[in-house]
Every structure is written in C-alpha cells, then in structure tokens.
Design an enzyme around this catalytic site. Structure first.
Site, short mmCIF file in Angstrom:
data_model
loop_
_atom_site.label_atom_id
_atom_site.label_comp_id
_atom_site.label_asym_id
_atom_site.label_seq_id
_atom_site.Cartn_x
_atom_site.Cartn_y
_atom_site.Cartn_z
CE LYS A 171 37.74 29.10 44.17
NZ LYS A 171 37.87 29.70 45.52
CB SER A 246 34.76 28.45 47.07
OG SER A 246 35.82 29.40 47.07
CB SER A 247 39.93 26.29 46.37
OG SER A 247 39.96 27.69 46.44
CB ILE A 267 36.59 35.37 50.89
CG1 ILE A 267 36.20 36.72 51.53
CG2 ILE A 267 35.37 34.44 50.77
CD1 ILE A 267 35.21 37.53 50.73
N GLY A 268 37.06 32.94 53.23
CA GLY A 268 36.57 32.42 54.50
C GLY A 268 36.99 30.98 54.72
N GLY A 269 38.22 30.65 54.27
CA GLY A 269 38.71 29.27 54.38
C GLY A 269 38.73 28.53 53.06
CB SER A 270 37.78 29.59 49.64
OG SER A 270 36.51 30.06 49.99
#
Length: 614
Positions: A171, A246-247, A267-270
C-alpha cells in the site's frame, strides 16, 4: 465597553502613542466600522491570493510528477512485456496458484523466483490497464537482482526464509526505500522514503519481494479509491464498482490475480472492506501488536482509535505467514517499542470447540440479503465443525461509529487533513468533507445544525463530531468513556463465554463508483472493531445471486437518503463477492486466523479467474 475601547485596552502603549502622534487615533476611532470592513476585505484578498498561488504551485508540481510517473510505468511495462522467457500461458498458471502451492514450489525449486516475479509483474502490467491499482512499479532491475539472489540459495537453506520468493504488493502509505508515500496528496510528492518501513523490511528479509506499490484514496479516509495523482482504481469483479478503501489498490491487485500477497492498513475497515469487496482475505490486527513506524496516516498524533498495518492475501495461508513474520524476532529487532508477543502456534492449531456469537445487523444500518446469507452460511459451516453458535448483541452498537470514531479521528477538527490538502485538487469522495472541515467553527456549527434536519439522526451525529473536541478535558473524558466501554464489552464476552464473533464486514456488496461518499455510515460494521481494538478478519464466502437481488427489491428498506443510496447499488449486483467477518479478543489474532482457515476450507467460494491467454 465599546469595540474601540477593547482594542485600545489591549494595544501596547507605544503603538497607541505613535497613532496619537500621527493623528491616526482619532481618525480610526471615528471610522472604526469602515476600518474593520477594509481590514476584513484585505484579509480575504490576502487569503484568496495565497490560496491561488499555492494551488498553482501544487498543480504544477502534480502535473510534472504525473508525467514522470507515466514514463516510469511505461518503461516498466516495456521491460516486463518484452520478456520472452515467460509465456502468457505460464503467467496464467503461476498467478492462479494458491499461496501454499506457490510457496512450496518456490522453496523446493519447482519454480524459479525470477520466473514467478516476472509472471506477477506481467499480470500486474496488463490488469493495471483495466483497473488502475498500481501507483509505482518497483524498479524491474532491482527486483530481478534480488530474485536471482534468492534463486542462488541452496534448497536446503530456503526454510530460513518463510516467504521465499513471494511477490509482495505494498500500500502506498508505507515507506518503501526510494519511493514516495503521498497518501494521494500532492504536497507529499517528492518526499522520498530513505528506508523501508519495519514491516516491509521484515517481509523482505524473510524472502518476500516488493514489486509494486498500490493506490489509495486521497487522505486515506474513504472506502472509494481515487486521488488526483494516480487516478481512480476500480473493482476487478465489475469495473463500474468500487474496490473499497483505503487499501483499495491492494484489494484490486490481489482480487485480479496480479498479486498474491500484500500489505495494507486499517483504521476504519481499510483492509476488510477491500478484502470483502474484491473476494480476498484480510486481517486487521490489534493496534499496537505490529510496528507503526514508517506508516503514514491522515490523523497522526491521536491515539484513541489507532490505525494498524495488516496483510491481505489470496488465501488465509498468506495472512498466517504475514502474522508470523510480524510476530518474529526480526520485527522486534526492527522496532523494540512493540511488545514481544511471538506467534502462538498452539492457538492456531488448537482443535478446542469454540463458542461463537453471531449477529446479522447492529445499530441503525440495515444489511442486504446476500450479506445476511453469507454470515448464515459461515455460521452453518462453523457449527458443522463442532463449534457452538449463539446469538450475540453488541451493547450500544451505534456508539462506536457515531461517537467514538469520528470524535477521535477528527479530534483536531480535521486541521491536519485540511492543512495537508490545502490548495490541492480534491477527489470527488473527499471534497465535501474537506470543504466542511475548512469552515470556521461557528459557521461549521451552524451548517451542521442545518444538515441535521436533512439527514437521519445517526448521520447527523457523525457530522457533528467533525467540529473537533473543545478542550483537553473533553478529550480525556472521551478517552475515559471509551476505555469503560471497551471493558464492558470484554466483560460481556467473558460472562457469555464467547470466544469469537461472526458478523458482516459491510452491509452491501461493492458499491457503484462514487456512491460511498453518500453512504459513509456503511462502515459501521468495520469501525466498531477499530474502536474496540479487537482483531478482525474477512473471508469470502459466497456471491450475490439473482434471488438476493429480488429479495432486496422487495425487502431492503429505503427509509432515508442513506439507505436509498445503498438500495440503488444493489441493482445489478449479482455475481459480486460477499464475505463474513471474524472477530476475537485483543491480541488473539491466531484464534481469528484459525477460525478463518476453518471457514475458508469449507466454503465453495471461487476466486476471480481472468486468464490472459485464450
């Protein structure tokens, strides 16, 4: 006291005396409203001029960099495509191998490392034209040099490198020596990483070969995947759909078969959103178990809800190998600040029957038919293996996504993110957020009041939290409330005898391009476990059927704007992958991986096959 009196009261004597000597004192006093208006206009003109200058500089910087990036990619593609040592048939055969078989063939010499790396490079070069997941390819000569070093190792010595010869995608927010970690932000272009992050270095030391860096949404706080530097990444199962974030670049690369093993962050499902939407596996470890050095975020400094690095892979075997590496002596030497918790093989291999809690919905966000069916099928599989499946209800489920998460991430009112993107070209998914965060506090509060009348209550609560924490005392109170909440949830698990929880990672399959910006609350099923800091992994279970679509047409409730966006995206979703999420108590990643492996071994999910040779 008048405005003028207040001004003169705080004015230094020397300034006041100078103004009186030039007869400015009386003139300004008599024309105070005009003076203040003129000052306001001058300030606004200065701010606007400064913004325009910065924007032009950033535009120039970005466009020059994009030309260099395109040239580098074109040169890389030319090198890997012109290699006559490997045919498209061989590329298909190698890139379709599962992680365990590929690892075995590399270690016993059945496949050369150079051949495997070139196969994945070629696959990535071709699939990137369709889905745009590559930020930068790692220099082909450097990659081949390391591959040749590995090929030269005697077969008897290869056991010392558990990841021997495995190509690794990374990433873009990770430090990779010689490359930028921009987070999709122009201001970070040209900031070259001087060395690998501890995670990249350890994986490389154990035999993995970094070969591409993968795309991210601008600023990382989105489950779309677009930025003005590298463009828009799409989903390999349907290019009109989002890959998650975000990944997202990792999810698309592995989902398309262009990578077998990658490094992301969450951090929130990334990690879990891209894994579930692209039909691959991924795990978010307990924050603090893995080194955070050399991983860049858009909310540095806050420690209430921590981001963490973690792996994605084509199968759970890849995740297990990654977590072994991250829990190895090499990692503790790279970063002595993390706890020396070695990988617990006993917990991974245990046959002890477990009590697994299950829930299908939590809080105000509804779940589609295929998401419920995926969890139900996973529960049936685990029950057939002797585990006890019990209903589970997370106490005050909405607190994590509506209170603790936004308050932590935007504790500074979004100041760091706004400064990072000031003057930058904004991608479609983050533009509304940045414009809102950029407003003065009083105007922000007023606008939030107005917005709260137009959206549902829980979304309004999330919007309100972007105002930031008012004081250090408020931050401490929030931190204390969160710790108390975490202890209550852990106490619930212990009193109910629960070893793990099974639930959906997302309420819907991959959404149409552009829709996530209208449905941010969909991440609540992932965010919960970031706030609680429980490890959570995702395993693909099934695919959306036409029967699921029909059921959602009749039953999925369009009760507000948010749910209408979700329902709209369920149309033409047949064939998209659906996953189940496994959650365990903090620092019990091995138990999470054990359950994921058991589930994966029983479900009939087939990864996406996109042969290059026909």
């Amino acid at each position: 006291m008048t405005v003028w009196s207040k001004l003169t009261y705080v004015m230094p004597d020397s300034v006041r005396d100078m103004m009186e000597s030039y007869e400015l004192y009386t003139g300004i006093q008599n024309n105070l409203p005009n003076v203040l208006a003129a000052a306001a206009v001058l300030y606004a003109v200065w701010k606007l001029t400064n913004f325009v200058i910065i924007k032009r500089k950033l535009n120039k910087k970005r466009e020059a960099s994009k030309i260099q990036i395109q040239k580098a990619k074109a040169k890389w593609c030319e090198v890997v495509d012109s290699d006559s040592r490997i045919t498209l048939e061989e590329v298909d055969r190698i890139t379709s191998m599962n992680f365990a078989d590929l690892t075995k063939s590399l270690k016993d010499g059945g496949l050369k490392v150079v051949t495997v790396v070139r196969a994945f490079q070629r696959k990535a070069a071709i699939e990137n034209q369709n889905f745009n997941f590559i930020c930068m390819p790692i220099d082909a000569d450097d990659v081949e040099e390391y591959a040749r070093e590995l090929d030269a190792m005697p077969v008897s010595d290869r056991g010392s490198k558990p990841l021997f010869g495995i190509p690794l995608s990374v990433k873009e927010n990770e430090d990779v020596e010689g490359y930028c970690a921009t987070l999709g932000c122009t201001r970070r272009l040209g900031v070259i990483s001087e060395k690998n992050s501890p995670r990249v270095q350890v994986l490389k030391d154990l035999g993995a070969i970094p070969f591409i860096t993968t795309n991210v949404p601008q600023g990382l706080l989105s489950f779309s995947c677009a930025n003005p530097i590298y463009g828009v990444t799409t989903n390999p199962w349907n290019a009109k759909r989002e890959p998650g974030g975000s990944s997202g670049g990792e999810g698309a690369a592995i989902g398309s078969g262009a990578s077998v093993f990658g490094l992301g962050s969450d951090i929130g499902g990334s990690i879990r959103i891209p894994a579930s939407w692209n039909g691959v596996t991924g795990i978010k470890p307990t924050a603090g178990r893995i080194s955070a050095v050399g991983r860049h975020t858009s909310s540095p400094g806050q420690t209430m809800v921590k981001a963490t690095a973690g792996p994605l892979a084509s199968t759970v075997d890849g995740l297990i190998m990654a977590m072994r590496a991250f829990s190895s002596k090499q990692m503790f030497l790279e970063d002595p600040s993390i706890p020396q918790q070695f990988f617990n093989e006993e917990e991974l291999l245990s046959q002890r029957p477990l009590t697994i809690g299950v829930y299908y919905t939590a809080g105000p966000v509804e779940v589609c038919a295929a998401a419920k069916r995926a969890v139900k099928e996973a529960a049936d599989v685990l029950a057939s293996r002797g585990h006890k499946i019990v209903p589970y209800e997370l106490r005050d489920a909405e607190l994590c996504s509506t209170k603790f998460f936004p308050a932590a991430v935007f504790g500074d009112g979004g100041a760091h993110l706004v400064n990072l993107l000031y003057g930058d070209e904004l991608s479609h998914d983050i533009s509304p957020l940045i414009k809102l965060l950029s407003l003065p506090l009083l105007l922000k509060k007023a606008l939030n009041k107005i917005i709260s009348f137009a959206v549902v209550d829980y979304a309004a609560e999330v919007i309100k939290k972007n105002e930031g924490v008012a004081s250090v005392n408020d931050w401490c109170i929030l931190q204390r409330e969160l710790q108390e909440y975490i202890h209550l949830v852990i106490s619930d698990w212990k009193s109910d005898g629960i070893d793990a929880v099974l639930c959906p990672p997302m309420p819907v399959p991959a959404m149409p391009l552009g829709d996530p910006q209208l449905a941010k609350s969909a991440v609540s099923y992932c965010v919960t476990w970031n706030v609680l800091n429980f490890p959570a992994g995702v395993v693909p279970v099934t695919r959306v059927t036409s029967a699921d679509e029909e059921a959602d047409k009749k039953n999925f409730p369009p009760k507000d704007m948010f749910h209408r966006v979700l329902k709209r995206g369920l149309t033409d979703s047949a064939g998209l992958p659906m996953a189940a999420q496994i959650v365990t108590l903090p620092y019990h990643e091995e138990l999470c991986l054990r359950i994921m492996k058991e589930l994966e071994s029983e479900v009939s999910f087939q990864p996406l096959q996109r042969p290059l040779h026909t």
